[in-house]
Design a protein around this motif. Structure first.
Motif, PDB file in Angstrom:
ATOM      1  N   TYR A 127     -13.592 -99.943 -57.051  1.00  0.00           N
ATOM      2  CA  TYR A 127     -14.223-100.842 -56.114  1.00  0.00           C
ATOM      3  C   TYR A 127     -14.756-100.319 -54.933  1.00  0.00           C
ATOM      4  O   TYR A 127     -15.826-100.348 -54.557  1.00  0.00           O
ATOM      5  CB  TYR A 127     -13.319-102.173 -55.875  1.00  0.00           C
ATOM      6  N   TRP A 128     -13.843 -99.486 -54.153  1.00  0.00           N
ATOM      7  CA  TRP A 128     -14.055 -99.044 -52.796  1.00  0.00           C
ATOM      8  C   TRP A 128     -15.147 -97.969 -52.912  1.00  0.00           C
ATOM      9  O   TRP A 128     -15.905 -97.488 -51.698  1.00  0.00           O
ATOM     10  CB  TRP A 128     -12.792 -98.923 -51.984  1.00  0.00           C
ATOM     11  N   THR A 129     -15.063 -97.294 -54.060  1.00  0.00           N
ATOM     12  CA  THR A 129     -15.929 -96.145 -53.977  1.00  0.00           C
ATOM     13  C   THR A 129     -17.134 -96.113 -54.683  1.00  0.00           C
ATOM     14  O   THR A 129     -18.242 -95.877 -54.167  1.00  0.00           O
ATOM     15  CB  THR A 129     -15.152 -95.019 -55.146  1.00  0.00           C
ATOM     16  N   LEU A 130     -17.340 -97.362 -55.779  1.00  0.00           N
ATOM     17  CA  LEU A 130     -18.363 -97.314 -56.478  1.00  0.00           C
ATOM     18  C   LEU A 130     -19.304 -98.602 -56.128  1.00  0.00           C
ATOM     19  O   LEU A 130     -20.730 -98.525 -56.204  1.00  0.00           O
ATOM     20  CB  LEU A 130     -18.235 -97.266 -58.070  1.00  0.00           C
ATOM     21  N   LEU A 131     -18.459 -99.591 -55.694  1.00  0.00           N
ATOM     22  CA  LEU A 131     -19.193-100.864 -55.453  1.00  0.00           C
ATOM     23  C   LEU A 131     -19.254-101.264 -53.874  1.00  0.00           C
ATOM     24  O   LEU A 131     -20.380-101.651 -53.492  1.00  0.00           O
ATOM     25  CB  LEU A 131     -18.520-102.159 -56.113  1.00  0.00           C
ATOM     26  N   ALA A 132     -18.116-101.118 -53.304  1.00  0.00           N
ATOM     27  CA  ALA A 132     -18.276-101.586 -51.776  1.00  0.00           C
ATOM     28  C   ALA A 132     -19.303-100.971 -50.948  1.00  0.00           C
ATOM     29  O   ALA A 132     -19.874-101.559 -50.188  1.00  0.00           O
ATOM     30  CB  ALA A 132     -16.757-101.371 -51.359  1.00  0.00           C
ATOM     31  N   GLY A 136     -22.439-103.059 -48.443  1.00  0.00           N
ATOM     32  CA  GLY A 136     -22.505-102.538 -46.951  1.00  0.00           C
ATOM     33  C   GLY A 136     -21.059-102.709 -46.527  1.00  0.00           C
ATOM     34  O   GLY A 136     -20.900-103.080 -45.432  1.00  0.00           O
ATOM     35  N   ARG A 137     -19.918-102.379 -47.072  1.00  0.00           N
ATOM     36  CA  ARG A 137     -18.509-102.620 -46.679  1.00  0.00           C
ATOM     37  C   ARG A 137     -18.081-101.202 -46.015  1.00  0.00           C
ATOM     38  O   ARG A 137     -16.855-101.032 -45.657  1.00  0.00           O
ATOM     39  CB  ARG A 137     -17.724-103.099 -47.571  1.00  0.00           C
ATOM     40  N   GLY A 138     -19.020-100.252 -46.149  1.00  0.00           N
ATOM     41  CA  GLY A 138     -18.606 -98.985 -45.251  1.00  0.00           C
ATOM     42  C   GLY A 138     -17.959 -97.952 -46.116  1.00  0.00           C
ATOM     43  O   GLY A 138     -17.346 -98.214 -47.153  1.00  0.00           O
ATOM     44  N   PHE A 139     -18.434 -96.727 -45.848  1.00  0.00           N
ATOM     45  CA  PHE A 139     -17.874 -95.561 -46.769  1.00  0.00           C
ATOM     46  C   PHE A 139     -17.698 -94.396 -45.828  1.00  0.00           C
ATOM     47  O   PHE A 139     -18.814 -94.160 -44.957  1.00  0.00           O
ATOM     48  CB  PHE A 139     -18.738 -95.259 -47.957  1.00  0.00           C
ATOM     49  N   ARG A 140     -16.709 -93.645 -45.790  1.00  0.00           N
ATOM     50  CA  ARG A 140     -16.472 -92.531 -44.809  1.00  0.00           C
ATOM     51  C   ARG A 140     -17.397 -91.463 -45.345  1.00  0.00           C
ATOM     52  O   ARG A 140     -16.903 -90.240 -45.648  1.00  0.00           O
ATOM     53  CB  ARG A 140     -15.092 -92.336 -44.342  1.00  0.00           C
ATOM     54  N   GLU A 228       1.896 -93.015 -40.592  1.00  0.00           N
ATOM     55  CA  GLU A 228       0.662 -92.995 -40.381  1.00  0.00           C
ATOM     56  C   GLU A 228      -0.216 -94.032 -41.439  1.00  0.00           C
ATOM     57  O   GLU A 228      -1.187 -94.791 -40.882  1.00  0.00           O
ATOM     58  CB  GLU A 228      -0.011 -91.618 -40.843  1.00  0.00           C
ATOM     59  N   ILE A 229       0.531 -94.257 -42.373  1.00  0.00           N
ATOM     60  CA  ILE A 229      -0.010 -95.145 -43.579  1.00  0.00           C
ATOM     61  C   ILE A 229       0.368 -96.890 -42.826  1.00  0.00           C
ATOM     62  O   ILE A 229      -0.846 -97.437 -42.856  1.00  0.00           O
ATOM     63  CB  ILE A 229       0.496 -94.917 -45.053  1.00  0.00           C
ATOM     64  N   ASP A 230       1.372 -96.645 -42.267  1.00  0.00           N
ATOM     65  CA  ASP A 230       1.900 -98.202 -41.773  1.00  0.00           C
ATOM     66  C   ASP A 230       0.762 -98.451 -40.566  1.00  0.00           C
ATOM     67  O   ASP A 230       0.205 -99.690 -40.174  1.00  0.00           O
ATOM     68  CB  ASP A 230       3.223 -98.187 -41.166  1.00  0.00           C
ATOM     69  N   ALA A 231       0.645 -97.287 -39.772  1.00  0.00           N
ATOM     70  CA  ALA A 231      -0.466 -97.609 -38.666  1.00  0.00           C
ATOM     71  C   ALA A 231      -1.805 -97.838 -39.079  1.00  0.00           C
ATOM     72  O   ALA A 231      -2.454 -98.622 -38.490  1.00  0.00           O
ATOM     73  CB  ALA A 231      -0.410 -96.020 -37.955  1.00  0.00           C
ATOM     74  N   LEU A 232      -2.268 -97.317 -40.399  1.00  0.00           N
ATOM     75  CA  LEU A 232      -3.538 -97.568 -40.937  1.00  0.00           C
ATOM     76  C   LEU A 232      -3.660 -99.176 -41.151  1.00  0.00           C
ATOM     77  O   LEU A 232      -4.624 -99.653 -40.584  1.00  0.00           O
ATOM     78  CB  LEU A 232      -3.933 -96.766 -42.018  1.00  0.00           C
ATOM     79  N   ARG A 233      -2.749 -99.649 -41.818  1.00  0.00           N
ATOM     80  CA  ARG A 233      -2.604-100.812 -42.417  1.00  0.00           C
ATOM     81  C   ARG A 233      -2.406-101.617 -41.198  1.00  0.00           C
ATOM     82  O   ARG A 233      -3.036-103.026 -41.040  1.00  0.00           O
ATOM     83  CB  ARG A 233      -1.293-101.045 -43.748  1.00  0.00           C
ATOM     84  N   GLY A 234      -1.642-101.240 -40.245  1.00  0.00           N
ATOM     85  CA  GLY A 234      -1.495-102.185 -39.019  1.00  0.00           C
ATOM     86  C   GLY A 234      -2.829-102.153 -38.280  1.00  0.00           C
ATOM     87  O   GLY A 234      -2.865-103.254 -37.653  1.00  0.00           O
ATOM     88  N   GLY A 236      -5.386-102.964 -39.767  1.00  0.00           N
ATOM     89  CA  GLY A 236      -6.199-103.857 -40.558  1.00  0.00           C
ATOM     90  C   GLY A 236      -7.248-102.911 -41.274  1.00  0.00           C
ATOM     91  O   GLY A 236      -8.434-103.289 -41.921  1.00  0.00           O
ATOM     92  N   LEU A 237      -7.016-101.504 -41.541  1.00  0.00           N
ATOM     93  CA  LEU A 237      -7.948-100.684 -42.439  1.00  0.00           C
ATOM     94  C   LEU A 237      -7.369-100.448 -43.701  1.00  0.00           C
ATOM     95  O   LEU A 237      -6.051-100.584 -43.936  1.00  0.00           O
ATOM     96  CB  LEU A 237      -8.086 -99.280 -41.550  1.00  0.00           C
ATOM     97  N   ASN A 238      -8.071-100.575 -44.832  1.00  0.00           N
ATOM     98  CA  ASN A 238      -7.561-100.299 -46.100  1.00  0.00           C
ATOM     99  C   ASN A 238      -7.451 -99.075 -46.277  1.00  0.00           C
ATOM    100  O   ASN A 238      -8.294 -98.216 -46.407  1.00  0.00           O
ATOM    101  CB  ASN A 238      -8.884-100.875 -46.903  1.00  0.00           C
ATOM    102  N   VAL A 239      -6.358 -98.656 -46.937  1.00  0.00           N
ATOM    103  CA  VAL A 239      -5.905 -97.359 -47.177  1.00  0.00           C
ATOM    104  C   VAL A 239      -6.723 -96.687 -48.291  1.00  0.00           C
ATOM    105  O   VAL A 239      -7.221 -95.495 -48.273  1.00  0.00           O
ATOM    106  CB  VAL A 239      -4.443 -97.404 -47.651  1.00  0.00           C
TER     107      VAL A 239
END
Lengths: 361, 256
Positions: A127-132, A136-140, A228-234, A236-239
């Motif tokens: 989903y996050w690679t091919l659809l999102a 318009g949900r952003g891709f780095r 760092e993963i907890d920091a990302l989740r904290g 509100g970013l999707n890992v």
């Protein structure tokens, strides 16, 4: 029930402690007896003396006898209060080994749970690679470019070399067989078909899983360990969006490219053997090669590499995110990821071979 | 060796990280059985000084004498033997994650081979009961809380009964009950076993509770050396400021 009185010397240290421990009085203790440690003479006790008392208490308890002490004063009394927990309780027993049925059940539950997690990750990643991005949900993209450079451009040399050497080896082996029939020229065809369908895709995927798959797991696992993963989740970013999607798209782009390079390298390896050892003219060998090259075969190899890419990124991330237990865990998960990668590569390859056998032939 | 010889003596210590000077002409003496606290603001060189005293770093110039011996003169083997006589308790424990707490404490005992191997489990239990962790013996470090890890680290530092124990930030990140419990434990260990403690901290309550003498560093220089009472009445502004928890003006301004 008998009462055993053990008298301690004025100074309790490494030597005197050993003396009273090795004394016969402890051997005489029987189940249900009581042991009394008399500390009234003792005015000085060092840590080793204390340790011998703990050792003694353990030995007495192992014989199912009880232990207590009396007469302590001054420094000895204070030290006894401090070490009392160690004197009194048994160390908690190590966990019981599960039985056979329990183990089978445990493994089944683990496998099912892990399968579910993997499936969830697969759906999420796709989903996050091919659809999102299209929603318009952003891709780095910047991260994606970095990954393409890391996973792809930097792996070109090793991929080329491995496939070239494999091409050389296959040509060597098959030429020895075909020469007896005077059919050495067919080595060219064999190399093309072999590399297009199987060898380039597999060899490249193995190289990439050792390079990139291991790196993904180690990176993710270290990020988990360092919170760092907890920091990302904290934040509100999707890992999956932040870390996995750019890697997945990068490898989906890069692995077919590397596989194509691998095919060329393998064919060049075969050509070297054909021209320099078997003595064919390059033109003839090339004609034979091109005649055997079919889009059908090449397409099979490239299609497979897409699935290999998916497997490598998912297995890498999955194992990285599951890490437990610090530095040791990072190493364990990395090993596990590479083993799973190579296993999955072979399984996927077999599934494809079966599928094409019954459809294309 | 004369009894009055300080157990650790630091003489005119200078040290640099690259071009940056971290410690500038630091001298101090630590007597046997003393609780010596090194304090100062963040980044003043406390931890660097501790690393020098434990032989983890070597100075640009100056000397560190342990039991009257300059550690710069020691060979690698002698240095390793010297380190058996010191225990280091790290800020977040420094435990090996792959071993249980009990195995962590047993490690120096097994490696140094100073005692009977049949006595090692008993010593481990004793050290763990000193720090109140008997029940954690078979747990892995990642199952412990921060305070428990710190105490397990102290138990490991005490394992081989070293005469000197270095303790980096004993009370940082602990709740007040646990922190004062640890202060109490430090005092008790000194009284009962005669352990010399060198403690790096900037927790005021903890300093007041345990310190015999303090060494205060500021930007790598010694600002003050003496007892806590002397420090509070010393009249040195920076020292006063520390003990009164008065902020620097520029941070105060920024906060406004």
């Amino acid at each position: 029930m008998t009462l055993h009185r053990i008298e301690c010397p004025p100074e309790l240290n490494l030597e005197t402690g050993r003396d009273i421990f090795n004394d016969d009085s402890i051997d005489a203790v029987r189940s249900g007896d009581e042991c009394l440690i008399d500390l009234s003479q003792t005015s000085k006790m060092d840590p080793h003396g204390g340790a011998w008392l703990i050792r003694m208490a353990q030995a007495v308890r192992n014989k199912k006898a009880s232990v207590r002490w009396e007469g302590e004063s001054g420094q000895v009394a204070e030290l006894m209060t401090l070490i009392e927990p160690g004197l009194l309780d048994e160390p908690p027993p190590p966990a019981r080994e599960p039985g056979y049925v329990e183990q089978v059940g445990g493994i089944t539950i683990d496998v099912i749970r892990e399968g579910r997690e993997m499936f969830a990750l697969l759906v999420d990643a796709i989903y996050w690679t091919l659809l999102a991005p299209f929603e318009g949900r952003g891709f780095r993209w910047s991260h994606f470019i970095d990954e393409v450079h890391d996973m792809g451009a930097k792996a070109v040399r090793i991929t080329f070399l491995m496939n070239f050497l494999l091409g050389l080896t296959i040509a060597m082996l098959s030429a020895a067989q075909l020469r007896t029939f005077g059919l050495s020229i067919f080595v060219a065809q064999l190399i093309v078909i072999g590399f297009a369908r199987e060898l380039a895709a597999i060899m490249t995927a193995v190289v990439v899983s050792a390079r990139t798959g291991a790196a993904i797991t180690a990176e993710m696992a270290t990020m988990v360990v360092q919170e760092e993963i907890d920091a990302l989740r904290g934040m509100g970013l999707n890992v999956t969006q932040f870390l996995i999607a750019p890697k997945l798209l990068a490898l989906l782009v890069v692995l077919p490219c590397l596989t194509a390079i691998g095919m060329v390298a393998g064919i060049l390896g075969g050509l070297c053997w054909g021209v320099f050892v078997l003595g064919f003219r390059p033109q003839i060998w090339l004609n034979e090669t091109l005649a055997a090259a079919q889009w059908n075969d090449i397409g099979q190899g490239l299609l497979k590499s897409l699935f290999f890419a998916l497997a490598i990124v998912l297995i890498g991330s999955h194992n990285g995110l599951r890490v437990k237990g610090g530095s040791r865990g990072v190493g364990r998960m990395t090993t596990r990821a590479v083993v799973m990668d190579i296993f999955m590569i072979i399984v996927v390859d077999m599934l494809f071979a079966t599928f094409f056998y019954f459809t294309v032939g | 060796m004369p009894a009055h010889e300080p157990i650790i003596r630091v003489e005119n210590l200078d040290t640099h990280y690259g071009d940056k000077q971290i410690l500038d002409d630091v001298s101090c003496e630590i007597a046997r059985g003393e609780i010596f606290v090194v304090l100062g603001g963040s980044g003043c060189g406390k931890t660097t000084l501790l690393k020098h005293m434990t032989g983890l770093l070597s100075p640009t110039s100056g000397g560190i004498y342990i039991n009257g011996q300059n550690i710069a003169d020691l060979s690698e083997d002698e240095l390793a033997r010297m380190k058996q006589g010191i225990g280091i308790a790290f800020q977040s424990g420094g435990l090996f994650n792959s071993m249980t707490v009990g195995e962590n404490v047993a490690l120096p005992l097994r490696e140094y081979r100073l005692v009977d191997s049949q006595l090692i489990p008993a010593i481990v239990r004793m050290k763990l009961s000193l720090v109140g962790l008997v029940d954690a013996e078979n747990l892995l470090p990642d199952a412990l809380s921060g305070g428990m890890r710190k105490r397990a680290g102290l138990a490991r530092a005490l394992a081989a009964d070293p005469p000197v124990v270095f303790f980096d930030e004993p009370s940082a990140g602990l709740d007040p009950i646990m922190a004062s419990g640890l202060d109490e434990l430090i005092l008790e260990l000194r009284r009962l076993l005669g352990v010399t403690f060198v403690i790096v901290t900037h927790e005021l309550d903890s300093i007041r509770a345990v310190a015999d003498r303090i060494l205060m560093l500021d930007k790598g220089r010694v600002l003050f050396q003496g007892s806590v009472a002397e420090a509070e009445s010393s009249g040195i502004d920076r020292v006063q400021q520390f003990f009164e928890r008065r902020p620097d003006t520029h941070i105060a301004q920024r906060n406004l």
